[in-house]
Design a protein around this motif. Structure first.
Motif, PDB file in Angstrom:
ATOM      1  N   LEU A 271       0.822  -1.213   0.000  1.00 22.44           N
ATOM      2  CA  LEU A 271       0.000   0.000   0.000  1.00 22.44           C
ATOM      3  C   LEU A 271       0.856   1.263   0.000  1.00 22.44           C
ATOM      4  N   TYR A 272       2.143   1.117   0.301  1.00 14.16           N
ATOM      5  CA  TYR A 272       3.019   2.274   0.441  1.00 14.16           C
ATOM      6  C   TYR A 272       3.555   2.740  -0.907  1.00 14.16           C
ATOM      7  N   ILE A 273       2.744   2.633  -1.946  1.00 10.69           N
ATOM      8  CA  ILE A 273       3.196   3.039  -3.276  1.00 10.69           C
ATOM      9  C   ILE A 273       3.177   4.548  -3.428  1.00 10.69           C
ATOM     10  N   ASP A 274       2.504   5.258  -2.535  1.00 15.01           N
ATOM     11  CA  ASP A 274       2.401   6.712  -2.652  1.00 15.01           C
ATOM     12  C   ASP A 274       3.410   7.440  -1.772  1.00 15.01           C
ATOM     13  N   SER A 275       4.347   6.706  -1.147  1.00 22.56           N
ATOM     14  CA  SER A 275       5.361   7.299  -0.262  1.00 22.56           C
ATOM     15  C   SER A 275       4.719   8.096   0.866  1.00 22.56           C
ATOM     16  N   LEU A 276       3.554   7.678   1.283  1.00 20.59           N
ATOM     17  CA  LEU A 276       2.861   8.324   2.392  1.00 20.59           C
ATOM     18  C   LEU A 276       2.350   7.246   3.335  1.00 20.59           C
ATOM     19  N   ILE A 277       2.748   7.330   4.600  1.00 18.02           N
ATOM     20  CA  ILE A 277       2.256   6.392   5.600  1.00 18.02           C
ATOM     21  C   ILE A 277       0.861   6.835   6.018  1.00 18.02           C
ATOM     22  N   LYS A 278      -0.112   5.935   5.803  1.00 15.96           N
ATOM     23  CA  LYS A 278      -1.506   6.208   6.160  1.00 15.96           C
ATOM     24  C   LYS A 278      -1.990   5.094   7.089  1.00 15.96           C
ATOM     25  N   ARG A 279      -3.259   5.189   7.443  1.00 20.32           N
ATOM     26  CA  ARG A 279      -3.794   4.198   8.376  1.00 20.32           C
ATOM     27  C   ARG A 279      -3.875   2.804   7.757  1.00 20.32           C
ATOM     28  N   ASP A 280      -4.080   2.727   6.451  1.00 22.77           N
ATOM     29  CA  ASP A 280      -4.115   1.389   5.864  1.00 22.77           C
ATOM     30  C   ASP A 280      -2.739   0.744   5.926  1.00 22.77           C
ATOM     31  N   ASP A 281      -1.673   1.549   5.827  1.00 21.41           N
ATOM     32  CA  ASP A 281      -0.323   1.014   6.015  1.00 21.41           C
ATOM     33  C   ASP A 281      -0.151   0.512   7.446  1.00 21.41           C
ATOM     34  N   ALA A 282      -0.636   1.307   8.397  1.00 20.38           N
ATOM     35  CA  ALA A 282      -0.500   0.922   9.801  1.00 20.38           C
ATOM     36  C   ALA A 282      -1.265  -0.368  10.088  1.00 20.38           C
ATOM     37  N   ARG A 283      -2.428  -0.528   9.448  1.00 20.87           N
ATOM     38  CA  ARG A 283      -3.182  -1.768   9.651  1.00 20.87           C
ATOM     39  C   ARG A 283      -2.440  -2.971   9.080  1.00 20.87           C
ATOM     40  N   ALA A 284      -1.818  -2.777   7.938  1.00 20.83           N
ATOM     41  CA  ALA A 284      -1.101  -3.877   7.298  1.00 20.83           C
ATOM     42  C   ALA A 284       0.228  -4.157   7.983  1.00 20.83           C
ATOM     43  N   GLY A 285       0.804  -3.154   8.648  1.00 18.88           N
ATOM     44  CA  GLY A 285       2.068  -3.338   9.354  1.00 18.88           C
ATOM     45  C   GLY A 285       3.175  -2.502   8.750  1.00 18.88           C
ATOM     46  N   ILE A 286       3.745  -1.603   9.571  1.00 18.44           N
ATOM     47  CA  ILE A 286       4.849  -0.758   9.135  1.00 18.44           C
ATOM     48  C   ILE A 286       6.138  -1.309   9.733  1.00 18.44           C
ATOM     49  N   PHE A 287       7.166  -1.397   8.916  1.00 17.13           N
ATOM     50  CA  PHE A 287       8.459  -1.899   9.382  1.00 17.13           C
ATOM     51  C   PHE A 287       9.548  -0.916   8.979  1.00 17.13           C
ATOM     52  N   VAL A 288      10.528  -0.759   9.853  1.00 24.05           N
ATOM     53  CA  VAL A 288      11.747  -0.033   9.529  1.00 24.05           C
ATOM     54  C   VAL A 288      12.825  -1.073   9.270  1.00 24.05           C
ATOM     55  N   ARG A 289      13.410  -0.996   8.093  1.00 28.44           N
ATOM     56  CA  ARG A 289      14.391  -2.010   7.677  1.00 28.44           C
ATOM     57  C   ARG A 289      15.802  -1.498   7.943  1.00 28.44           C
ATOM     58  N   ILE A 290      16.611  -2.363   8.555  1.00 31.38           N
ATOM     59  CA  ILE A 290      18.023  -2.089   8.804  1.00 31.38           C
ATOM     60  C   ILE A 290      18.828  -3.002   7.895  1.00 31.38           C
ATOM     61  N   ASN A 291      19.588  -2.410   7.002  1.00 30.70           N
ATOM     62  CA  ASN A 291      20.416  -3.188   6.092  1.00 30.70           C
ATOM     63  C   ASN A 291      21.800  -3.433   6.688  1.00 30.70           C
ATOM     64  N   THR A 292      22.607  -4.168   5.971  1.00 30.89           N
ATOM     65  CA  THR A 292      23.900  -4.638   6.473  1.00 30.89           C
ATOM     66  C   THR A 292      24.808  -3.487   6.874  1.00 30.89           C
TER      67      THR A 292
END
Length: 656
Positions: A271-292
């Motif tokens: 759902l994050y195709i619009d580069s905007l965090i919305k409530r539907d993103d929060a319902r689906a689950g937001i993650f912060v990714r840490i790379n190597t």
């Protein structure tokens, strides 16, 4: 003992009231009045408060004299006149001890001042201020002196660091030792590093303390593995310091510190195709990714901060590591107002007791605003705090009831508006999960608690259901986020109706093409057109018949209906005789209900069946044509004497 600035007033040995002076940079609570080495590079400033009574206009000036004593003898003094206003007298007078006097020798000194008034009376400050000048640097006994490990490392590895924290060193003896000496440590991978700030310090509180000093094991983690060195200097309390010692070499084999950290990434669902965090993103689950990152080590942990709010600490077990951002972290306190905003997101890598290793932050666009008030189950779509809608059939006109009476008019939903409605927000209504089937758009002036009505829910949407509690809900939208109301439950009876035979006409038809209801039809039609609802096994006692007749002024039953031609009548199967023989209906009066179709018009007869007030069936339509013409110009009416040919052509014989 040195006195704090303005801590009291002394009459001294004269009549003026004198206050203790202030020496900026010297601790007024230090009984020795130690002058820091940093103040020994320029004239020493002394601030003398204005005494009282001050010199007055027309008086001769007062004379301010100050004294620098050693061993009770004055080694320096100076004086200045203090004139009466104008200009205004300063709150404090600035005097100095010249640098050449200040640095003449180390030792214990005294300072005081006196004021001679306009009458020649002299007042001395009492008690005097004690000050200490220390220009003697601590000295290494030998330039090759260096620290030595109390427990030598073989090598300095993780096991050694864990078992010897803090790390203890023997400190070589030195000259000029005194209380509160500080040892500054310098770590390097070079045997001859450039001058730099210290990496750690340790204080020898008393000059009688053992010459053992300590440094935290984690301080060594700033070094590269391999050959390393530790150096030291001795600083006394005044700030005088020794030369740097020789370096103590040792072999370092610690786990390397985390290397440069990559910036975090947002890894939400698709759902994050619009580069905007919305409530539907929060319902689906937001993650912060840490790379190597380089120099990862077992036991590393990551702590993510979302707008400064910490997420739960998580182990870094591999890469990428995804940290879930719970609603409480991304939303923040419910007391915090909602707004479209850009928030910083960053993280720290935590390793043992080391200071955290921070990443750079990234900006993340967030919009959790909504149409209507928030709720405690957010970010869930279902908001049980929203008012529940009602559905009213446009004909049945009963709350949460829709039936065949509403065919083809349809229905409307109505609802009390939520908190703080804003123009342009949209309510969308869903019928049994299908929709939207109707909408309402908030307009300027709408307020909370106002009853609003949706657009029409079409009959085509509602038909085909037989359900005592069909769910109907609505969503609210501000163009970014939606929330959903709880269901209203609607009693719906729009399913397939029972089909009954068309009503039977109790008159003969004449003429060609299937015949016409005419002047020659038998029995005569002038006193009403008789119809018969025939018996049928589907009828039950108490069933109600809604009989209907309409007329058209054309030959193909096309609208519009002739105004006034409509005829409606109710009948009921009251007993067994009715069930056995059927029901009769007579369309009259002739002049209103039949005569308007006189010139080759058409008519339609049908009926509906209700059981317990609910529509359960309808008949097939019975269509007839009407011809009330004579063979000569004119139309038949009651009382006419008519001659009819074998083919059904009517001729007027006489009329009343």
């Amino acid at each position: 003992m040195a006195s704090p600035p303005n801590s009291g007033i002394s009459a001294g040995t004269g009549v003026l009231a004198l206050a203790p002076p202030e020496i900026p940079g010297v601790d007024p609570l230090d009984p020795t009045g130690l002058i820091p080495a940093s103040l020994m590079l320029a004239d020493l400033k002394v601030l003398i408060p204005q005494w009282g009574p001050a010199p007055e206009p027309l008086d001769t000036p007062h004379t301010l004299t100050w004294y620098w004593l050693k061993g009770g003898s004055v080694v320096y003094s100076n004086s200045i006149p203090i004139n009466a206003p104008p200009p205004p007298l300063p709150i404090k007078h600035v005097v100095t001890i010249p640098l050449v006097v200040l640095r003449a020798s180390s030792g214990i000194f005294e300072f005081y001042y006196s004021v001679t008034d306009s009458f020649g009376g002299k007042t001395d400050l009492d008690p005097k201020i004690t000050l200490t000048v220390d220009m003697d640097n601590p000295q290494l006994l030998n330039p090759a002196d260096r620290l030595s490990f109390v427990v030598p490392p073989l090598p300095f590895d993780e096991t050694y660091a864990q078992n010897n924290d803090p790390v203890a060193f023997h400190l070589p003896a030195y000259t000029g030792r005194s209380d509160k000496d500080k040892i500054h440590f310098y770590l390097s991978n070079s045997s001859n590093p450039p001058v730099a700030g210290e990496d750690a310090t340790y204080e020898l509180v008393s000059s009688s303390d053992p010459l053992i000093v300590y440094i935290d094991a984690d301080k060594f983690r700033t070094l590269l593995n391999g050959v390393a060195y530790i150096f030291h200097r001795i600083f006394d309390e005044a700030g005088n310091f020794s030369d740097r010692s020789a370096g103590l070499p040792f072999q370092l084999a610690l786990i390397p510190l985390p290397g440069p950290l990559p910036s975090p990434e947002i890894f939400p669902p698709s759902l994050y195709i619009d580069s905007l965090i919305k409530r539907d993103d929060a319902r689906a689950g937001i993650f912060v990714r840490i790379n190597t990152y380089t120099n990862w080590a077992p036991g590393d942990k990551v702590l993510v901060f979302w707008k400064g709010r910490p997420a739960p600490i998580q182990d870094v077990l591999g890469f990428p590591t995804d940290v879930r951002i719970d609603w409480s972290v991304s939303r923040g306190p419910l007391t915090e107002p909602l707004a479209a905003e850009t928030v910083p997101v960053r993280y720290q890598i935590i390793r043992a007791s080391l200071p955290p290793f921070p990443s750079f932050a990234i900006p993340v666009n967030v919009n959790y605003t909504l149409a209507g008030h928030d709720h405690f189950n957010a970010p869930a779509l279902l908001n049980l705090d929203l008012p529940i809608a009602e559905v009213w059939g446009l004909v049945s006109n009963t709350r949460n009831v829709v039936n065949h009476n509403d065919n083809p008019a349809g229905a409307r939903a109505r609802v009390l508006l939520y908190k703080n409605p804003q123009p342009g927000e949209i309510l969308r209504f869903f019928w049994n999960g299908i929709g939207p089937v109707a909408t309402y758009t908030v307009v300027s002036g709408d307020v909370e608690g106002q009853l609003v009505f949706s657009s029409v829910i079409p009959w085509a949407v509602m038909m085909g259901f037989i359900h005592p509690a069909l769910p109907v809900y609505y969503t609210t939208s501000n163009g970014v986020n939606e929330q959903q109301s709880d269901n209203a439950f609607v009693n719906v009876n729009t399913g397939t109706l029972l089909s009954f035979p068309a009503p039977a006409l109790k008159h003969t038809l004449t003429g060609s093409g299937g015949g016409y209801l005419s002047c020659c039809s038998k029995p005569e039609i002038f006193f009403g057109v008789e119809w018969h609802v025939l018996p049928d096994p589907a009828f039950q006692l108490g069933d109600e018949i809604e009989y209907r007749w309409v007329g058209y002024d054309n030959n193909n039953w096309s609208p519009p209906v002739i105004p006034g031609s409509e005829y409606d009548e109710m009948g009921t199967f009251n007993n067994g005789n009715d069930l056995a023989n059927g029901l009769k209906f007579i369309v009259k009066p002739y002049d209103e209900k039949l005569y308007p179709m006189r010139d080759f018009g058409t008519a339609l007869a049908c009926y509906r069946v209700r059981r317990g007030g609910v529509l359960i069936g309808e008949s097939l339509p019975r269509k007839i044509r009407v011809d009330l013409n004579y063979s000569t110009p004119g139309y038949c009416k009651a009382g006419d004497v008519i001659s009819c040919s074998n083919s059904g052509v009517a001729t007027l014989v006489s009329s009343q």
